[in-house]
Design a protein around this motif. Structure first.
Motif, PDB file in Angstrom:
ATOM      1  N   PRO A 187      47.569  53.398  48.741  1.00  0.00           N
ATOM      2  CA  PRO A 187      48.309  54.672  48.647  1.00  0.00           C
ATOM      3  C   PRO A 187      48.331  55.281  47.250  1.00  0.00           C
ATOM      4  N   VAL A 188      48.193  54.446  46.207  1.00  0.00           N
ATOM      5  CA  VAL A 188      48.208  54.964  44.840  1.00  0.00           C
ATOM      6  C   VAL A 188      46.970  55.811  44.561  1.00  0.00           C
ATOM      7  N   ILE A 189      45.827  55.394  45.109  1.00  0.00           N
ATOM      8  CA  ILE A 189      44.567  56.095  44.833  1.00  0.00           C
ATOM      9  C   ILE A 189      44.119  56.961  46.007  1.00  0.00           C
ATOM     10  N   MET A 190      44.949  57.079  47.018  1.00  0.00           N
ATOM     11  CA  MET A 190      44.567  57.801  48.226  1.00  0.00           C
ATOM     12  C   MET A 190      44.315  59.281  47.939  1.00  0.00           C
ATOM     13  N   VAL A 191      45.205  59.913  47.186  1.00  0.00           N
ATOM     14  CA  VAL A 191      45.065  61.341  46.900  1.00  0.00           C
ATOM     15  C   VAL A 191      43.839  61.613  46.020  1.00  0.00           C
ATOM     16  N   PRO A 192      43.616  60.866  44.919  1.00  0.00           N
ATOM     17  CA  PRO A 192      42.390  61.100  44.135  1.00  0.00           C
ATOM     18  C   PRO A 192      41.111  60.896  44.933  1.00  0.00           C
ATOM     19  N   ILE A 193      41.092  59.875  45.799  1.00  0.00           N
ATOM     20  CA  ILE A 193      39.903  59.637  46.615  1.00  0.00           C
ATOM     21  C   ILE A 193      39.683  60.788  47.589  1.00  0.00           C
ATOM     22  N   PHE A 194      40.766  61.263  48.196  1.00  0.00           N
ATOM     23  CA  PHE A 194      40.641  62.398  49.110  1.00  0.00           C
ATOM     24  C   PHE A 194      40.106  63.625  48.370  1.00  0.00           C
ATOM     25  N   SER A 195      40.608  63.873  47.153  1.00  0.00           N
ATOM     26  CA  SER A 195      40.143  65.017  46.361  1.00  0.00           C
ATOM     27  C   SER A 195      38.669  64.890  46.023  1.00  0.00           C
ATOM     28  N   PHE A 243      42.979  52.169  60.747  1.00  0.00           N
ATOM     29  CA  PHE A 243      43.605  53.368  61.291  1.00  0.00           C
ATOM     30  C   PHE A 243      43.821  54.440  60.223  1.00  0.00           C
ATOM     31  N   LEU A 244      44.234  54.019  59.028  1.00  0.00           N
ATOM     32  CA  LEU A 244      44.582  54.979  57.984  1.00  0.00           C
ATOM     33  C   LEU A 244      43.373  55.771  57.504  1.00  0.00           C
ATOM     34  N   GLY A 245      42.234  55.088  57.305  1.00  0.00           N
ATOM     35  CA  GLY A 245      41.038  55.778  56.835  1.00  0.00           C
ATOM     36  C   GLY A 245      40.588  56.893  57.767  1.00  0.00           C
ATOM     37  N   PRO A 246      40.344  56.593  59.051  1.00  0.00           N
ATOM     38  CA  PRO A 246      39.969  57.663  59.986  1.00  0.00           C
ATOM     39  C   PRO A 246      41.028  58.748  60.107  1.00  0.00           C
ATOM     40  N   LEU A 247      42.307  58.380  60.009  1.00  0.00           N
ATOM     41  CA  LEU A 247      43.373  59.373  60.107  1.00  0.00           C
ATOM     42  C   LEU A 247      43.295  60.378  58.967  1.00  0.00           C
ATOM     43  N   ILE A 248      42.897  59.919  57.782  1.00  0.00           N
ATOM     44  CA  ILE A 248      42.855  60.792  56.608  1.00  0.00           C
ATOM     45  C   ILE A 248      41.601  61.656  56.597  1.00  0.00           C
ATOM     46  N   PHE A 249      40.458  61.050  56.911  1.00  0.00           N
ATOM     47  CA  PHE A 249      39.186  61.723  56.646  1.00  0.00           C
ATOM     48  C   PHE A 249      38.564  62.412  57.861  1.00  0.00           C
ATOM     49  N   LEU A 250      38.939  62.032  59.078  1.00  0.00           N
ATOM     50  CA  LEU A 250      38.337  62.624  60.265  1.00  0.00           C
ATOM     51  C   LEU A 250      39.197  63.769  60.779  1.00  0.00           C
ATOM     52  N   THR A 251      38.554  64.838  61.182  1.00  0.00           N
ATOM     53  CA  THR A 251      39.275  66.031  61.635  1.00  0.00           C
ATOM     54  C   THR A 251      38.962  66.404  63.082  1.00  0.00           C
ATOM     55  N   GLU A 252      37.795  66.060  63.585  1.00  0.00           N
ATOM     56  CA  GLU A 252      37.397  66.404  64.952  1.00  0.00           C
ATOM     57  C   GLU A 252      37.654  65.223  65.884  1.00  0.00           C
ATOM     58  N   GLN A 253      38.190  65.508  67.061  1.00  0.00           N
ATOM     59  CA  GLN A 253      38.513  64.445  68.000  1.00  0.00           C
ATOM     60  C   GLN A 253      37.272  63.689  68.462  1.00  0.00           C
ATOM     61  N   LYS A 254      36.142  64.360  68.534  1.00  0.00           N
ATOM     62  CA  LYS A 254      34.914  63.693  68.965  1.00  0.00           C
ATOM     63  C   LYS A 254      34.464  62.618  67.971  1.00  0.00           C
ATOM     64  N   ASP A 255      34.966  62.677  66.744  1.00  0.00           N
ATOM     65  CA  ASP A 255      34.591  61.707  65.714  1.00  0.00           C
ATOM     66  C   ASP A 255      35.603  60.576  65.577  1.00  0.00           C
ATOM     67  N   PHE A 256      36.644  60.573  66.407  1.00  0.00           N
ATOM     68  CA  PHE A 256      37.679  59.552  66.290  1.00  0.00           C
ATOM     69  C   PHE A 256      37.112  58.156  66.545  1.00  0.00           C
ATOM     70  N   THR A 257      37.739  57.171  65.915  1.00  0.00           N
ATOM     71  CA  THR A 257      37.450  55.770  66.205  1.00  0.00           C
ATOM     72  C   THR A 257      38.402  55.283  67.295  1.00  0.00           C
TER      73      THR A 257
END
Length: 280
Positions: free
Chosen positions: A123-131, A213-227
């Motif tokens: 969680p500490v590096i989550m925002v920089p990685i997302f950016s 769960f957290l990784g796909p929740l953050i980076f995936l946006t389309e339902q067809k790409d869900f894990t």
């Protein structure tokens, strides 16, 4: 007291404790399987029923139909697992070889810095990685979930380094005398000898990616790409009420591949864990 001279009573106590612990850990899984076979009205009955009055195998088919994209989710999860395992094993093995079999200035200090990265929570590096991934234009794709695996992680490097240190250096020296390059020594000698440890790393990474769960929740946006992990959460929240028998059926199908994989690799997994860090 040595194990060989342990009296029958102490053995009975140890076996009893192991049995109780096994039942405690196995109970949630058995309850999940039992619930997946029940009619809906029995899933929340009081007192709880361990065994369904009617076994409904069609709950599994109904769960797949209700999720809609179950097999697509499974394919996405499998793709991410394969890519992550390839990246993790290859990059971690190379890094571990450099930290264990090669001598260079600052090696041990840099290794301590690498281990220190394990103390930083995600969680500490989550925002920089997302950016960073947003700048690269990777948000909404699978790349943020498997490309980082090609940059070795501290735990896997540590695990493989400890195993590589158990391999006698005389083997490498003999190969150098025969004219082998450093990469040939790594590829043809070290990796075959480290197969149990490599399997441990691969299994750990597969399990982590499959259950992530957290990784796909953050980076995936389309339902067809869900894990599958993200698909289960979506399935639970898409209706007004939770169909617990179908949710447990879907959860059982998600958990089952990992259990089967561990069952077939158990011997090599235990061998790799037991031999890591043990000098020959």
């Amino acid at each position: 007291m040595q194990i060989g001279t342990r009296n029958p009573f102490s053995k009975l106590v140890v076996l009893s404790l192991l049995l109780v612990g096994s039942i405690a850990f196995l109970a949630p899984f058995l309850w999940m399987v039992s619930t997946s076979l029940k009619p809906l009205n029995e899933t929340m009955s009081l007192p709880p029923r361990w065994f369904p009055s009617i076994i409904q195998w069609h709950n599994y088919r109904d769960a797949i139909d209700a999720m809609g994209h179950f097999w697509r989710y499974a394919g996405n999860s499998l793709f991410l697992c394969v890519m992550s395992v390839i990246g993790t094993v290859s990059s971690s093995a190379l890094a571990a070889y450099g930290f264990s079999r090669l001598t260079w200035k600052g090696r041990d200090k840099l290794f301590l810095v690498l281990l220190a990265t394990m103390m930083v929570p995600f969680p500490v590096i989550m925002v920089p990685i997302f950016s960073l991934f947003k700048t690269l234009g990777w948000i909404g794709s699978f790349k943020p979930l498997w490309v980082p695996s090609f940059f070795a992680g501290a735990f896997n490097v540590f695990l493989l380094r400890q195993f590589f240190l158990t391999i006698p250096t005389d083997i490498s020296e003999a190969a150098r005398i025969d004219g082998c390059s450093e990469f040939q020594i790594f590829w043809k000698i070290i990796l075959p000898l480290a197969r149990p440890a490599l399997l441990v790393v691969a299994l750990f990474q597969f399990m982590f990616t499959w259950n992530d769960f957290l990784g796909p929740l953050i980076f995936l946006t389309e339902q067809k790409d869900f894990t599958l992990a993200l698909g289960l959460q979506s399935f639970q929240s898409q209706n007004g009420g939770t169909a617990w028998h179908q949710l447990m059926a879907a959860s059982t199908m998600v958990v089952l591949p990992v259990i089967i994989l561990f069952f077939f690799t158990q011997k090599s997994f235990i061998e790799g864990i037991a031999s890591t860090g043990a000098k020959n």
